[in-house]
Design a protein around this motif. Structure first.
Motif, PDB file in Angstrom:
ATOM      1  N   ALA A  38       0.857  -1.185   0.000  1.00  0.00           N
ATOM      2  CA  ALA A  38       0.000   0.000   0.000  1.00  0.00           C
ATOM      3  C   ALA A  38       0.888   1.228   0.000  1.00  0.00           C
ATOM      4  CB  ALA A  38      -0.894  -0.009   1.244  1.00  0.00           C
ATOM      5  N   PHE A 137       8.893   4.302 -17.863  1.00  0.00           N
ATOM      6  CA  PHE A 137       7.461   4.012 -17.991  1.00  0.00           C
ATOM      7  C   PHE A 137       6.675   5.147 -17.367  1.00  0.00           C
ATOM      8  CE2 PHE A 137       6.803   2.918 -13.523  1.00  0.00           C
ATOM      9  CZ  PHE A 137       8.103   2.650 -13.115  1.00  0.00           C
ATOM     10  N   ARG A 139       3.652   6.375 -14.918  1.00  0.00           N
ATOM     11  CA  ARG A 139       2.768   5.955 -13.835  1.00  0.00           C
ATOM     12  C   ARG A 139       1.366   6.493 -14.096  1.00  0.00           C
ATOM     13  NH1 ARG A 139       5.692   6.969  -8.141  1.00  0.00           N
ATOM     14  NH2 ARG A 139       4.302   8.771  -8.218  1.00  0.00           N
TER      15      ARG A 139
ATOM     16  N   VAL B  75       9.287   0.854  -7.074  1.00  0.00           N
ATOM     17  CA  VAL B  75       9.638   1.655  -8.244  1.00  0.00           C
ATOM     18  C   VAL B  75       8.502   1.677  -9.262  1.00  0.00           C
ATOM     19  CG1 VAL B  75      11.234   1.892 -10.175  1.00  0.00           C
ATOM     20  CG2 VAL B  75      12.085   1.209  -7.947  1.00  0.00           C
ATOM     21  N   ARG B  76       7.902   0.539  -9.495  1.00  0.00           N
ATOM     22  CA  ARG B  76       6.971   0.445 -10.622  1.00  0.00           C
ATOM     23  C   ARG B  76       5.507   0.596 -10.212  1.00  0.00           C
ATOM     24  NH1 ARG B  76      10.215  -1.038 -14.875  1.00  0.00           N
ATOM     25  NH2 ARG B  76       8.395  -1.076 -16.198  1.00  0.00           N
ATOM     26  N   ASP B  77       5.161   0.152  -8.997  1.00  0.00           N
ATOM     27  CA  ASP B  77       3.751   0.231  -8.589  1.00  0.00           C
ATOM     28  C   ASP B  77       3.516   1.326  -7.564  1.00  0.00           C
ATOM     29  OD1 ASP B  77       3.539  -1.978 -10.191  1.00  0.00           O
ATOM     30  OD2 ASP B  77       3.725  -3.411  -8.532  1.00  0.00           O
ATOM     31  N   ARG B  78       4.516   2.081  -7.239  1.00  0.00           N
ATOM     32  CA  ARG B  78       4.502   3.202  -6.288  1.00  0.00           C
ATOM     33  C   ARG B  78       3.804   2.856  -4.971  1.00  0.00           C
ATOM     34  NH1 ARG B  78      -0.201   7.070  -8.176  1.00  0.00           N
ATOM     35  NH2 ARG B  78      -1.272   5.666  -9.552  1.00  0.00           N
ATOM     36  N   LEU B  79       3.988   1.622  -4.514  1.00  0.00           N
ATOM     37  CA  LEU B  79       3.502   1.234  -3.185  1.00  0.00           C
ATOM     38  C   LEU B  79       4.725   1.008  -2.316  1.00  0.00           C
ATOM     39  CD1 LEU B  79       0.827  -1.334  -4.394  1.00  0.00           C
ATOM     40  CD2 LEU B  79       0.479   1.064  -3.776  1.00  0.00           C
TER      41      LEU B  79
END
Lengths: 265, 133, 385
Positions: A38, A137, A139, B75-79
Motif C-alpha cells: 500500500a 514508464f 505511472r 519503483v513500478r507500482d509506487r507502493l
C-alpha cells in the motif's frame, strides 16, 4: 553410423537448450505482490501531477537554489566535462528552451535571463514509447519514471526525448564530486536517495520518492513560490488555479507530447 | 566399434575430467564453517519483540526474492508500505528499513555473501549504513 | 562441412590469425570500456549514439542486400547467380551478427541485454529490430547451409527450404525498414523524421551491400580462383548502378524539402554537415568527400562502357562503398543529434578505444565471413561448380 551420431547430437543440443530454460521458469513463477502492499500513510496522491514555473518570480537566486536542492536531494554528480554532465533540472536561455516560439520583439525581461528546464513528464512521452525494456514508464499519476534496475543503457530514450531531458552515466557516478569529498571518500550529500551506477540513463522523477512521503519536490520547496506543483486533475489545486488566471506556454507543444511543465509569462 | 584418433580423444577426456573436477579435490578437507550472521546491533537489542518482516526461515532462504519484489513494487507500482508477517507495517526500503536494524552490514550481509561467493550489486547504488551516517 | 574451414593455405591461416589478433585487441579494449564505462568513447549527453550505432545501421543494409542475389535467383530463376547467391546469404549472416555485436558494445549495461526479451515491449522499435535481425540471421544460416549441403551431395535441396527462402525475401526488406524506423519516428529530430528514411536506407543498402560483395568476390577470385562468372558480375553491377541512382535521388529529395520549405529545424543538420553550424564543422570535409565519392561512382557506373571495364568497376565500387559509408555510417546518425534538442551544437569525435573496439567488432564479422566463405568456396570447387 553417421546419421545416428548426428541425430544423437541434435537430441543433445535440444536437451541442453531445454536445461537453460528450466531455472528461469522457476523465477517467473514468483509473480505475486508483496503482502498488503500500500502507499505510505502520508503519501501525496494525485491523478495528473504538473509543475508551473512562474517566470516573473524566477530570480537568479531561486534558479540556483532549485538546481542545488535537486542536485543534493538526488546525489547528482558534478562533471567538469560538458559531455558527461548529469542534469535533472538546469538553466537554459529562453531561445534554447523555446526554439520556434520567439520573435525579435519580445520583452527584454522575458528573454534576458535564463529559465529552468527539466523533464516535462509528458502525457504522451516518446521516451516511454521507444524504451525496449519498459525501464522508463509512465505511472498512472503521469510521472514518467526510470527503473534503474532494468535499464540496459541503449540510450534510445535520449534520442527520443525532444527536450534533451535525459542524462547517461558515462562513468561511475560514485567516483565524482561532490559524491566524493576532498579526502577521496564516498560521501553522498543525501542519505534519502540512492546513487546510480554507470551505464544507465537518468532524469528528473518529479521527486516521486518525496511525494511518497508527503513532501513536495525539492526544487519546488526551495523556490520561494516561483515553482508550483500539484494535481491538474483537481480543479481547485494551486497549479490549476494559476493556469486559469495567467497566460502560460509549454515547450514544443506542436510535437503532441503534452508536456506537464507550464511556464507562466 | 573403432574410435578415430583414440589417443587424442582419450587424452582430451582425461584432461577435461581433471579440470572439471578441480574444485572438488582442490577444496577437499578444507571445509570452512558457515558463518553465523550477527544480530548484535543496538537497534535489534533494544527491540522488545525481535521480529523481522518475515520469519527467520523465509528470510534466510528468500530475502533476495523479497527484496526483488519490494523494489519492483516501490519503483513500478509506487507502493511503499508492506505488511510484515506479524501485521506490523514496514516501509519497503533496503537502506532505510533493513539496514536500520541490520546496521552491521559486514557481519550480517557480507559474511554470508562472501561465504556463498555471491556479489549482489545493490550497494553500487543503495547506500550502506556507514555511507548514510 | 565445417571441416572445410580447417584446411587452408598458409595465407588463409595468416589472415585468420591476423583477424584473431585484432579481435583480441578489440576485446581487451572492450574490457576497459566495460569496467570504466562508455565515457571512454567520444559519445556525450548531446550525441548519445556514435560510431557503434552508425555501424549497426550500415551493416543492417549490407545484410539486407543479400536479397539482391536471392530474389533474382529464386524468384526469377536467374541462373547466373547460382554460384554467388550463397555468398550473399553468408555475407548476410556475418553482417547481421556484426550488427548485433555493435548493439552489444554500445549498451551501458550489456549484462542486461536479455531484458529486451524478458520484458518484451511491442511499442519499441528496438525490440522489433532485435526480433527481425535474429530471425533474419537464422533464416540465412539455415537456407545457405542447407542449400550448400544439398549441392555438395548433388541432390535437390529439401522442400522445406523453399518457403523459408520466400519468407527471407520480404524479411530482408523488413530488417532495414525497421532499422529506419528507429530514427524516422522520433519527434523533434527533424533530420531523421522523414517518411523516405526507409526507402533511402534500402537504396543505399542495395548499392553498398552488393558492391562490397563484388569487391570480396574479386578478392576471392584472385586468392582462390573462384569465379562468379562475367554475367553475374555484370548483372550485379547493373543492380548496384540503379540502386545508387535511387539513393542519390532520395538524398536530393531531402535537400529539396528542407531548403525549399525553409523550415529552420529541417535545414540545421544539413547546414551542419555540409557547411558547419555555429563554428563547428568537424564533419564538413567528410560529407563533401562522401559526395565526391558518390559522384565518381555514378560517373563510372552509369555508362555501360565504363562499367564493363573491370578495373574501372573496381574503382567505382570502392568509391561507392566509401561514399555511402561516410553518408550512412557517420553522417546520418551523428548528424541527427546536431544541433541538440536545445539548439546547442556539440561535436562528436570517436576516441581511440572506441575505434579499436569498432575495428575489433569488424574483425569478428570478417572472421565469421572468412569461415563461411571458405566453406562455400571449398564446396563449390569440390563439386566443380
Amino acid at each position: 553410423m553417421d546419421s545416428t551420431r548426428r541425430s544423437f547430437l541434435k537430441i543433445l543440443g535440444v536437451t541442453a537448450a531445454g536445461l537453460t530454460v528450466r531455472p528461469s521458469a522457476d523465477a517467473w513463477a514468483l509473480g505475486a505482490k508483496p503482502r498488503g502492499a500500500a502507499p505510505l500513510d502520508n503519501a501525496l496522491v494525485g491523478k495528473r501531477w504538473a509543475m508551473v514555473i512562474d517566470l516573473q518570480k524566477l530570480t537568479d537566486k531561486v534558479r540556483k537554489d532549485a538546481v542545488e536542492a535537486c542536485n543534493r536531494a538526488h546525489n547528482i554528480p558534478h562533471y567538469e566535462n560538458h559531455d558527461d554532465e548529469i542534469k535533472w533540472i538546469w538553466e537554459e536561455g529562453y531561445h534554447n528552451a523555446f526554439p520556434g516560439q520567439h520573435n525579435h520583439h519580445l520583452p527584454v525581461e522575458l528573454t534576458r535571463d535564463p529559465l529552468l528546464v527539466l523533464c516535462n513528464h509528458c502525457e504522451n512521452p516518446p521516451c516511454v514509447r521507444v524504451c525496449p525494456t519498459k525501464a522508463t514508464f509512465q505511472r498512472e499519476d503521469g510521472i514518467v519514471m526510470m527503473d534503474y534496475h532494468r535499464c540496459i543503457g541503449c540510450r534510445f530514450c535520449m534520442a527520443g526525448c525532444p527536450y534533451g531531458s535525459r542524462s547517461f552515466n558515462f562513468w561511475d557516478p560514485r567516483k565524482q564530486p561532490p559524491l566524493v569529498n576532498e579526502k577521496g571518500e564516498f560521501d553522498p550529500p543525501s542519505p534519502d536517495y540512492p546513487t546510480r551506477m554507470r551505464g544507465v540513463v537518468e532524469k528528473c522523477n518529479f521527486c516521486a520518492e518525496r511525494l511518497a512521503k508527503g513532501k513536495l519536490p525539492a526544487c519546488v520547496e526551495a523556490s520561494n513560490g516561483a515553482l508550483l506543483f500539484g494535481d491538474l486533475a483537481d480543479h481547485e489545486s494551486e497549479v490549476a488555479k494559476a493556469l486559469r488566471s495567467r497566460y502560460s506556454i509549454r515547450r514544443k507543444p506542436d510535437l503532441g507530447t503534452e508536456p506537464q511543465v507550464y511556464y507562466l509569462i | 566399434m573403432k574410435i578415430y584418433d583414440a589417443g587424442k580423444v582419450i587424452a582430451g577426456l582425461i584432461i577435461f575430467f581433471v579440470v572439471f573436477t578441480f574444485p572438488v579435490y582442490y577444496n577437499h578437507g578444507k571445509v570452512e564453517p558457515a558463518p553465523k550472521p550477527s544480530l548484535e546491533t543496538e537497534k535489534i537489542q533494544s527491540l522488545y519483540e525481535k521480529n523481522c518482516v518475515e520469519d527467520k526461515a523465509t528470510m534466510r532462504s528468500g530475502h533476495m526474492l523479497l527484496l526483488d519484489k519490494w523494489r519492483d513494487t516501490v519503483v513500478r507500482d509506487r507502493l511503499r508500505s508492506y505488511a510484515g508477517f506479524k501485521g506490523t507495517r514496514f516501509e519497503m526500503s533496503l537502506s532505510n528499513t533493513c539496514m536500520d536494524c541490520h546496521s552491521n552490514k559486514e557481519q550480517f550481509c557480507d559474511a554470508c555473501h562472501n561465504y556463498a561467493g555471491v556479489t549482489p550489486y545493490c550497494w553500487e547504488c543503495h547506500l550502506t549504513p556507514k555511507e548514510m551516517k | 562441412m565445417l571441416e572445410k574451414a580447417l584446411h587452408g593455405s598458409e595465407k588463409y591461416w595468416g589472415w585468420v590469425v591476423a583477424l584473431l589478433a585484432l579481435i583480441g585487441l578489440g576485446f581487451a579494449t572492450y574490457l576497459l570500456q566495460y569496467f570504466q564505462g562508455l565515457g571512454v568513447t567520444g559519445m556525450s549527453r548531446d550525441i548519445s549514439w556514435g560510431i557503434y550505432i552508425s555501424q549497426l545501421t550500415y551493416l543492417v543494409g549490407v545484410a539486407a542486400s543479400g536479397v539482391m542475389l536471392v530474389l533474382p535467383y529464386y524468384l526469377h530463376d536467374y541462373k547466373e547467380f547460382g554460384k554467388i547467391t550463397i555468398l550473399g546469404e553468408f555475407m548476410a549472416v556475418a553482417a547481421v551478427m556484426t550488427c548485433m555485436l555493435f548493439v552489444l558494445v554500445d549498451l551501458g549495461q550489456p549484462m542486461r541485454l536479455l531484458n529486451i526479451f524478458l520484458y518484451p515491449t511491442p511499442n519499441s522499435i528496438l525490440f522489433w529490430d532485435a526480433v527481425v535481425l535474429n530471425v533474419y540471421m537464422l533464416l540465412n544460416i539455415v537456407i545457405g547451409w542447407t542449400v550448400l549441403q544439398a549441392q555438395r551431395k548433388d541432390v535437390p535441396p529439401p522442400k522445406w527450404v523453399k518457403p523459408l527462402i520466400y519468407i527471407s525475401i520480404p524479411w530482408a526488406f523488413s530488417i532495414h525498414t525497421v532499422t529506419a524506423f528507429l530514427y524516422a519516428g522520433l519527434p523533434g529530430r527533424h533530420f531523421w523524421l522523414t517518411a523516405i528514411m526507409a526507402p533511402r536506407f534500402l537504396a543505399s543498402a542495395f548499392a553498398a551491400g552488393p558492391a562490397i560483395l563484388l569487391l570480396i568476390a574479386f578478392i576471392l577470385r584472385k586468392v582462390t580462383g573462384f569465379d562468379p562468372g562475367r554475367k553475374a558480375i555484370g548483372a550485379l553491377a547493373k543492380i548496384i548502378t540503379y540502386a545508387m541512382i535511387a539513393n542519390v535521388f532520395f538524398f536530393l529529395l531531402e535537400i529539396f524539402t528542407a531548403f525549399y520549405s525553409n523550415i529552420p529545424g529541417h535545414k540545421h543538420t544539413f547546414i551542419y554537415l555540409f557547411a558547419g553550424l555555429e563554428g563547428h564543422h568537424g564533419l564538413v570535409p567528410f560529407m563533401w568527400a562522401s559526395q565526391f565519392f558518390s559522384l565518381v561512382a555514378l560517373v563510372l557506373l552509369i555508362p555501360p562502357r565504363f562499367r564493363h571495364n573491370e578495373k574501372l568497376l573496381i574503382v567505382a565500387l570502392a568509391s561507392l562503398v566509401l561514399g555511402t559509408w561516410i553518408d550512412k555510417g557517420l553522417g546520418l546518425v551523428v548528424g541527427g543529434f546536431v544541433p541538440n534538442m536545445l539548439e546547442h551544437v556539440t561535436e562528436y569525435i570517436p576516441t581511440v578505444p572506441e575505434l579499436i573496439i569498432t575495428v575489433g567488432v569488424y574483425a569478428i564479422g570478417l572472421f565469421v565471413l572468412t569461415i563461411l566463405f571458405k566453406i562455400a568456396v571449398s564446396v563449390k570447387q569440390e563439386i566443380g561448380g
